[in-house]
Design a protein around this motif. Structure first.
Motif, short mmCIF file in Angstrom:
data_model
loop_
_atom_site.label_atom_id
_atom_site.label_comp_id
_atom_site.label_asym_id
_atom_site.label_seq_id
_atom_site.Cartn_x
_atom_site.Cartn_y
_atom_site.Cartn_z
N ALA A 172 -5.51 -45.94 11.06
CA ALA A 172 -5.44 -47.48 11.15
C ALA A 172 -5.62 -47.73 9.76
N LEU A 173 -6.77 -46.88 8.83
CA LEU A 173 -6.92 -47.53 7.52
C LEU A 173 -5.52 -47.11 6.55
N ARG A 174 -5.11 -45.98 6.69
CA ARG A 174 -4.04 -45.68 6.15
C ARG A 174 -2.91 -46.49 6.22
N ASN A 175 -2.58 -46.92 7.25
CA ASN A 175 -1.30 -47.87 7.50
C ASN A 175 -1.82 -49.29 6.77
N ALA A 176 -3.02 -49.63 6.96
CA ALA A 176 -3.40 -50.83 6.34
C ALA A 176 -3.17 -50.66 4.80
N ALA A 177 -3.67 -49.81 4.27
CA ALA A 177 -3.71 -49.38 2.85
C ALA A 177 -2.03 -49.24 2.33
N ALA A 178 -1.17 -48.74 2.90
CA ALA A 178 0.29 -48.91 2.81
C ALA A 178 0.87 -50.32 3.05
N LEU A 179 0.39 -51.08 4.02
CA LEU A 179 1.05 -52.22 3.78
C LEU A 179 0.25 -53.22 2.80
N LEU A 180 -0.85 -53.03 2.46
CA LEU A 180 -1.38 -53.45 1.09
C LEU A 180 -0.56 -53.35 -0.01
N GLU A 181 -0.44 -52.05 -0.34
CA GLU A 181 0.25 -51.67 -1.44
C GLU A 181 1.85 -52.34 -1.39
N LYS A 182 2.25 -52.43 -0.20
CA LYS A 182 3.74 -53.35 -0.13
C LYS A 182 3.77 -54.51 -0.59
N ARG A 183 2.37 -55.15 0.07
CA ARG A 183 2.22 -56.80 -0.27
C ARG A 183 2.00 -56.81 -1.53
N LEU A 184 1.31 -55.86 -2.28
CA LEU A 184 0.89 -56.24 -3.81
C LEU A 184 2.01 -55.91 -4.68
N VAL A 220 -5.80 -46.96 -2.82
CA VAL A 220 -4.66 -48.28 -2.82
C VAL A 220 -4.01 -48.25 -4.29
N PHE A 221 -2.70 -47.85 -4.07
CA PHE A 221 -1.99 -47.37 -5.44
C PHE A 221 -0.85 -48.62 -5.67
N LEU A 222 -0.57 -48.85 -7.08
CA LEU A 222 0.51 -49.64 -7.28
C LEU A 222 1.28 -48.97 -8.02
N GLY A 223 2.46 -48.49 -7.35
CA GLY A 223 3.29 -47.54 -7.81
C GLY A 223 2.73 -46.23 -7.88
N ARG A 224 2.70 -45.57 -8.94
CA ARG A 224 2.09 -44.29 -9.10
C ARG A 224 0.68 -44.07 -9.31
N GLU A 225 0.02 -45.49 -9.64
CA GLU A 225 -1.43 -45.65 -10.40
C GLU A 225 -2.33 -45.99 -9.25
N PRO A 226 -3.51 -45.39 -9.32
CA PRO A 226 -4.57 -45.74 -8.66
C PRO A 226 -5.07 -47.20 -9.05
N TYR A 227 -4.95 -48.03 -7.96
CA TYR A 227 -5.59 -49.40 -8.40
C TYR A 227 -6.72 -49.80 -7.89
N ALA A 238 -4.05 -59.78 0.18
CA ALA A 238 -4.97 -59.02 0.83
C ALA A 238 -5.62 -59.49 2.19
N GLY A 239 -5.96 -60.79 2.28
CA GLY A 239 -6.75 -61.12 3.49
C GLY A 239 -5.94 -60.92 4.96
N PRO A 240 -4.67 -61.00 5.08
CA PRO A 240 -4.01 -60.71 6.30
C PRO A 240 -4.32 -59.46 6.67
N VAL A 241 -4.19 -58.63 5.74
CA VAL A 241 -4.41 -56.96 6.02
C VAL A 241 -5.73 -56.77 6.43
N LEU A 242 -6.67 -57.19 5.84
CA LEU A 242 -8.16 -57.02 5.86
C LEU A 242 -8.40 -57.56 7.54
N GLU A 243 -7.97 -58.68 7.66
CA GLU A 243 -8.08 -59.45 8.80
C GLU A 243 -7.92 -58.44 10.07
N GLU A 244 -6.36 -58.20 9.85
CA GLU A 244 -5.90 -57.29 11.02
C GLU A 244 -6.67 -55.83 11.33
N LEU A 245 -7.06 -55.23 10.06
CA LEU A 245 -7.84 -54.02 10.17
C LEU A 245 -9.06 -54.14 10.75
#
Length: 277
Positions: free
Chosen positions: A248-260, A219-226, A98-105
Motif C-alpha cells: 500500500a505504501l509503495r503504491n501510494a508513493a508511485a501515485l504521488l510521483e505520477k501526480r507530481l 519518493v522520486f521525481l524522475g530519477r532523482e530522490p525528492y 499530495a493530499g488525496p494520496v495521503l488521505e487514501e493511504l
C-alpha cells in the motif's frame, strides 16, 4: 527497489503551443546525471534543427531559466528555476497534489501518514494525515523537522543520495542521540542506509520517538530522490513487521510521483446539447 524510471513524453499535447512545449521539454531534460547541454546535443536529442535548438536555449537563457558557459558554450539550469522551485514548495500546490494520496493511504492503513522533503540535515514534513489512533504529537505534524540519521522517514530519502554526497553529509558531523536505539556511529549508519537502498524501504522502531514504529519509502521525481512517504504509529500497531503495509505504501508513493510529474488536469466541460425550437 529499482530507482523509478522517468520517460519524458515528447508529444505536444493537443491544443498546446509547440514552441512553448519545446522550451519546457528542454528544461525537463536537465538532470543531476546530465546537468549541461550543448546546442547540437539538444537538436540531436529531440530531432530539431540546430537553429531551433539555438533559439530555444538562447530565449531560456535570456529569461534566466538557463545560464550559458562562455568558455564551453554549454547551458546549465539558471536562477529563475531556483526561484520558482522555492515558491512551488511554499505555495500550497504541493499539498493540493499530495493530499488525496495521503488521505487514501490513511484510510487503507489507519496509520499516520507523512510526506517529507529534505531540509539540510533534516526532513521537513510538508503534508500529513493523522492516524485513526489519534495524534502522534500535541502540536501539528506539518513543519516538523526529522533528523537525517534517526528514523525511517529520513533514512528512506538519504539512502538514495549519491555516495559522495551522503558521505559528506554524515561524516565528521555530531549526531544527537534521541533514544537508546538512535544510531550515532557513521559506519553503522552507512551500513543501515545501504541496506535501505538495497531493499527499497526503511523500517525503524523507537529511533526518534520511544515506542513509535515507522515504515517509509523514497519518493522520486524522475530519477532523482525528492522526498519520503512514511507510515507511523505505536509499535504494537505494526506487530513487529512492516510487510503487510509495504504494498500500500509503495503504491501510494508511485501515485504521488505520477501526480507530481503529471498533475491531474481539470476535465474539459462537456459541450451543451442544443435542441431545435
Amino acid at each position: 527497489m529499482a530507482m523509478a524510471e522517468f520517460e519524458l513524453d515528447r508529444r505536444t499535447p493537443a491544443g498546446a503551443l509547440q514552441t512553448v512545449d519545446r522550451a519546457l521539454l528542454v528544461l525537463l531534460a536537465f538532470e543531476r546525471t546530465r546537468p549541461d547541454w550543448g546546442v547540437t546535443e539538444v537538436a540531436a536529442e529531440f530531432g530539431w534543427d540546430t537553429s531551433v535548438a539555438q533559439r530555444l536555449l538562447a530565449t531560456l537563457a535570456g529569461r534566466g531559466f538557463l545560464v550559458s558557459d562562455p568558455a564551453t558554450r554549454r547551458y546549465r539550469i539558471g536562477p529563475a528555476v531556483l526561484r520558482l522551485g522555492r515558491l512551488w514548495e511554499r505555495s500550497g500546490s504541493l499539498e493540493l497534489l499530495a493530499g488525496p494520496v495521503l488521505e487514501e493511504l490513511r484510510r487503507v492503513t489507519g496509520d499516520t501518514v507523512l510526506f517529507c522533503l529534505p531540509d539540510s540535515f533534516h526532513m521537513r514534513c510538508v503534508a500529513a494525515e493523522e492516524g485513526e489512533a489519534g495524534p502522534l504529537r500535541y502540536y501539528p505534524l506539518v513543519g516538523e523537522l526529522y533528523p537525517a540519521h534517526a528514523g525511517a522517514t529520513a533514512k528512506s530519502f538519504y539512502a538514495y543520495l549519491p555516495d559522495e554526497q551522503r558521505h559528506r553529509l554524515f561524516r565528521g558531523r555530531p549526531m544527537a542521540r534521541f533514544t537508546d536505539r538512535t544510531v550515532t556511529d557513521p559506519d553503522a549508519l552507512e551500513q543501515q542506509l545501504l541496506k535501505v537502498r538495497a531493499q527499497g524501504y526503511a523500517w525503524t522502531v523507537g529511533e526518534y520517538d520511544t515506542g513509535i514504529a515507522t515504515l517509509a519509502v523514497p519518493v522520486f521525481l524522475g530519477r532523482e530522490p525528492y522526498g519520503s512517504l512514511s507510515l507511523g504509529g505505536a509499535e504494537e500497531r505494526f506487530e513487529g513487521a512492516p510487510e503487510n503495509r509495504l504494498d500500500a505504501l509503495r503504491n501510494a508513493a508511485a501515485l504521488l510521483e505520477k501526480r507530481l510529474t503529471h498533475p491531474p488536469q481539470r476535465p474539459k466541460p462537456k459541450a451543451r446539447r442544443t435542441t431545435s425550437a
